[in-house]
Write a protein that holds these residues in place. Sequence first.
Motif, PDB file in Angstrom:
ATOM      1  N   LYS A  48      14.897   6.227  11.306  1.00  0.00           N
ATOM      2  CA  LYS A  48      14.891   7.622  10.860  1.00  0.00           C
ATOM      3  C   LYS A  48      15.255   7.638   9.390  1.00  0.00           C
ATOM      4  N   ILE A  49      14.530   8.366   8.599  1.00  0.00           N
ATOM      5  CA  ILE A  49      14.883   8.572   7.204  1.00  0.00           C
ATOM      6  C   ILE A  49      15.586   9.918   7.133  1.00  0.00           C
ATOM      7  N   PRO A  50      16.820   9.954   6.618  1.00  0.00           N
ATOM      8  CA  PRO A  50      17.555  11.217   6.576  1.00  0.00           C
ATOM      9  C   PRO A  50      16.756  12.312   5.866  1.00  0.00           C
ATOM     10  N   PHE A  51      16.774  13.502   6.449  1.00  0.00           N
ATOM     11  CA  PHE A  51      16.083  14.688   5.946  1.00  0.00           C
ATOM     12  C   PHE A  51      14.566  14.517   5.933  1.00  0.00           C
ATOM     13  N   PHE A  52      14.058  13.500   6.615  1.00  0.00           N
ATOM     14  CA  PHE A  52      12.614  13.292   6.679  1.00  0.00           C
ATOM     15  C   PHE A  52      12.201  13.314   8.132  1.00  0.00           C
ATOM     16  N   LYS A  53      12.019  12.176   8.753  1.00  0.00           N
ATOM     17  CA  LYS A  53      11.646  12.141  10.161  1.00  0.00           C
ATOM     18  C   LYS A  53      11.727  10.721  10.691  1.00  0.00           C
ATOM     19  N   GLU A  54      11.409  10.588  11.959  1.00  0.00           N
ATOM     20  CA  GLU A  54      11.365   9.286  12.600  1.00  0.00           C
ATOM     21  C   GLU A  54      10.061   8.599  12.215  1.00  0.00           C
ATOM     22  N   ILE A  55      10.159   7.313  11.880  1.00  0.00           N
ATOM     23  CA  ILE A  55       8.963   6.573  11.473  1.00  0.00           C
ATOM     24  C   ILE A  55       8.955   5.197  12.115  1.00  0.00           C
ATOM     25  N   ILE A  56       7.766   4.619  12.172  1.00  0.00           N
ATOM     26  CA  ILE A  56       7.583   3.241  12.622  1.00  0.00           C
ATOM     27  C   ILE A  56       7.006   2.472  11.436  1.00  0.00           C
ATOM     28  N   ILE A  57       7.727   1.466  10.994  1.00  0.00           N
ATOM     29  CA  ILE A  57       7.253   0.608   9.906  1.00  0.00           C
ATOM     30  C   ILE A  57       6.735  -0.661  10.559  1.00  0.00           C
ATOM     31  N   SER A  58       5.480  -1.008  10.289  1.00  0.00           N
ATOM     32  CA  SER A  58       4.913  -2.218  10.894  1.00  0.00           C
ATOM     33  C   SER A  58       4.377  -3.143   9.811  1.00  0.00           C
ATOM     34  N   SER A  59       4.485  -4.429  10.095  1.00  0.00           N
ATOM     35  CA  SER A  59       4.006  -5.445   9.170  1.00  0.00           C
ATOM     36  C   SER A  59       3.388  -6.569   9.987  1.00  0.00           C
ATOM     37  N   PHE A  60       2.131  -6.878   9.724  1.00  0.00           N
ATOM     38  CA  PHE A  60       1.431  -7.951  10.436  1.00  0.00           C
ATOM     39  C   PHE A  60       1.212  -9.119   9.479  1.00  0.00           C
ATOM     40  N   THR A  61       1.402 -10.338   9.983  1.00  0.00           N
ATOM     41  CA  THR A  61       1.157 -11.544   9.198  1.00  0.00           C
ATOM     42  C   THR A  61       0.442 -12.562  10.081  1.00  0.00           C
ATOM     43  N   CYS A  62      -0.603 -13.175   9.528  1.00  0.00           N
ATOM     44  CA  CYS A  62      -1.325 -14.226  10.241  1.00  0.00           C
ATOM     45  C   CYS A  62      -1.071 -15.559   9.537  1.00  0.00           C
ATOM     46  N   PRO A  63      -0.490 -16.533  10.236  1.00  0.00           N
ATOM     47  CA  PRO A  63      -0.238 -17.831   9.604  1.00  0.00           C
ATOM     48  C   PRO A  63      -1.503 -18.677   9.448  1.00  0.00           C
ATOM     49  N   HIS A  64      -2.586 -18.294  10.120  1.00  0.00           N
ATOM     50  CA  HIS A  64      -3.824 -19.078  10.089  1.00  0.00           C
ATOM     51  C   HIS A  64      -4.685 -18.747   8.865  1.00  0.00           C
ATOM     52  N   CYS A  65      -4.879 -17.458   8.599  1.00  0.00           N
ATOM     53  CA  CYS A  65      -5.745 -17.066   7.473  1.00  0.00           C
ATOM     54  C   CYS A  65      -4.973 -16.340   6.371  1.00  0.00           C
ATOM     55  N   ASN A  66      -3.669 -16.169   6.565  1.00  0.00           N
ATOM     56  CA  ASN A  66      -2.779 -15.504   5.601  1.00  0.00           C
ATOM     57  C   ASN A  66      -3.084 -14.033   5.387  1.00  0.00           C
ATOM     58  N   TRP A  67      -3.785 -13.404   6.324  1.00  0.00           N
ATOM     59  CA  TRP A  67      -4.070 -11.971   6.220  1.00  0.00           C
ATOM     60  C   TRP A  67      -2.800 -11.199   6.558  1.00  0.00           C
ATOM     61  N   THR A  68      -2.546 -10.131   5.812  1.00  0.00           N
ATOM     62  CA  THR A  68      -1.382  -9.293   6.065  1.00  0.00           C
ATOM     63  C   THR A  68      -1.805  -7.834   6.099  1.00  0.00           C
ATOM     64  N   ASN A  69      -1.013  -7.031   6.765  1.00  0.00           N
ATOM     65  CA  ASN A  69      -1.266  -5.598   6.843  1.00  0.00           C
ATOM     66  C   ASN A  69       0.074  -4.905   7.044  1.00  0.00           C
ATOM     67  N   THR A  70       0.340  -3.872   6.268  1.00  0.00           N
ATOM     68  CA  THR A  70       1.557  -3.088   6.443  1.00  0.00           C
ATOM     69  C   THR A  70       1.172  -1.628   6.624  1.00  0.00           C
TER      70      THR A  70
END
Length: 155
Positions: A48-70
Amino acid sequence: MSVIEEERVRGGVFKDINPEDEDQQPTVIESLCMNCYENGSTRLLFTKIPFFKEIIISSFTCPHCNWTNTEIQSAGRIQEQGVLYTLQVKTKEDMNREVVKSDSASTRIPQLDFEIPAFTQKGSLSTIEGLLDRAVAGLEQDQPIRKVCVLSVTV
């Protein structure tokens, strides 16, 4: 579900963001890489960010091709009325201002008659420059294919 019941359900998962809380660690799950189709890992942080809202922070990492996504996703309800924030960019340093942009937010630059409509970008933690870079990349995406389609229609 009433607001009180919803708070009880979410209360155990979503905690106020606190850099000193060592218990607040991301959940790590194995997931499929959409780039090479090997297994990578996704880290999820429910907060939860105060005075904002509930959020989900996600981060994906692939060790095979080094692709990332946030990504940042809202976990709360979209409010009926929004909030307007205005920033006047006067120096190059202003482009480095960090912003939390939800997927339901729109971004406007009236001087350029330019708008990034709501729900056209994922939620993100970025800078002003990063938001614009993402918009440019989206506009450039598949342009060679579109040119071919236009040419084939006009011939």
